[in-house]
Motif scaffolding. Structure first.
Motif, mmCIF file in Angstrom:
data_model
loop_
_atom_site.group_PDB
_atom_site.id
_atom_site.type_symbol
_atom_site.label_atom_id
_atom_site.label_comp_id
_atom_site.label_asym_id
_atom_site.label_seq_id
_atom_site.Cartn_x
_atom_site.Cartn_y
_atom_site.Cartn_z
ATOM 1 N N MET A 167 -31.074 62.286 60.299
ATOM 2 C CA MET A 167 -31.131 61.275 61.333
ATOM 3 C C MET A 167 -32.242 61.598 62.337
ATOM 4 S SD MET A 167 -29.674 58.560 61.982
ATOM 5 C CE MET A 167 -29.237 57.415 63.198
ATOM 6 N N ARG A 168 -32.413 62.875 62.644
ATOM 7 C CA ARG A 168 -33.453 63.271 63.591
ATOM 8 C C ARG A 168 -34.844 62.996 63.027
ATOM 9 N NH1 ARG A 168 -31.411 69.088 65.951
ATOM 10 N NH2 ARG A 168 -29.487 68.297 66.864
ATOM 11 N N ILE A 169 -35.014 63.221 61.750
ATOM 12 C CA ILE A 169 -36.308 62.981 61.127
ATOM 13 C C ILE A 169 -36.640 61.486 61.157
ATOM 14 C CG2 ILE A 169 -37.590 63.114 58.957
ATOM 15 C CD1 ILE A 169 -36.003 65.658 58.341
ATOM 16 N N LEU A 170 -35.640 60.659 60.890
ATOM 17 C CA LEU A 170 -35.843 59.216 60.908
ATOM 18 C C LEU A 170 -36.199 58.745 62.318
ATOM 19 C CD1 LEU A 170 -35.749 56.521 59.395
ATOM 20 C CD2 LEU A 170 -33.335 56.375 60.020
ATOM 21 N N SER A 171 -35.504 59.236 63.325
ATOM 22 C CA SER A 171 -35.800 58.822 64.695
ATOM 23 C C SER A 171 -37.182 59.339 65.130
ATOM 24 C CB SER A 171 -34.705 59.302 65.652
ATOM 25 O OG SER A 171 -34.660 60.711 65.679
ATOM 26 N N VAL A 219 -39.710 56.989 63.541
ATOM 27 C CA VAL A 219 -39.720 55.698 64.243
ATOM 28 C C VAL A 219 -40.481 55.834 65.557
ATOM 29 C CG1 VAL A 219 -38.250 54.005 65.409
ATOM 30 C CG2 VAL A 219 -37.647 54.819 63.129
ATOM 31 N N MET A 220 -40.290 56.935 66.268
ATOM 32 C CA MET A 220 -40.985 57.150 67.540
ATOM 33 C C MET A 220 -42.495 57.268 67.316
ATOM 34 S SD MET A 220 -38.927 56.910 69.997
ATOM 35 C CE MET A 220 -39.905 57.568 71.306
ATOM 36 N N MET A 221 -42.901 57.929 66.244
ATOM 37 C CA MET A 221 -44.331 58.059 65.947
ATOM 38 C C MET A 221 -44.945 56.694 65.648
ATOM 39 S SD MET A 221 -45.207 61.143 66.372
ATOM 40 C CE MET A 221 -46.739 61.323 65.507
ATOM 41 N N VAL A 222 -44.238 55.869 64.904
ATOM 42 C CA VAL A 222 -44.736 54.534 64.586
ATOM 43 C C VAL A 222 -44.829 53.695 65.850
ATOM 44 C CG1 VAL A 222 -44.163 52.379 63.395
ATOM 45 C CG2 VAL A 222 -43.958 54.570 62.198
#
Length: 92
Positions: free
Chosen positions: A1-5, A8-11
């Motif tokens: 979940m942390r990797i996904l968030s 998303v923040m980088m995008v």
């Protein structure tokens, strides 16, 4: 979940910078000119150069303030010479 968030923040952070990039085509397709077009361009260039020869030479620049100014320029003051001797080195 942390990797996904994190992804998303980088995008989300890079999207505004990507939106500001202009859409430039730095390598346009090369368009060749036909011999007729080259001939027409040569005729236009020749006519342009001939028209430039017809323009009369310009007169000397008029100077409306020429009578107000004098021809003599003011001379700069001589630079001050440094003091030498015992008077220059004494404290005040």
């Amino acid at each position: 979940m942390r990797i996904l968030s994190a992804a998303v923040m980088m995008v989300l952070l890079t999207a505004p910078a990507y939106a500001q990039m202009p859409n430039l085509n730095l390598m346009p397709e090369v368009v060749t000119r036909t011999p007729e077009e080259k001939e027409q361009d040569a005729i236009k260039d020749k006519a342009y150069k001939e028209s430039l020869k017809k323009i009369p030479d310009s007169k000397a620049a008029s100077d409306p303030w020429g009578t107000v100014r004098s021809n003599d320029t003011p001379k700069a003051a001589a630079p001050a010479k440094p003091k030498t001797g015992s008077a220059a080195n004494t404290p005040r």
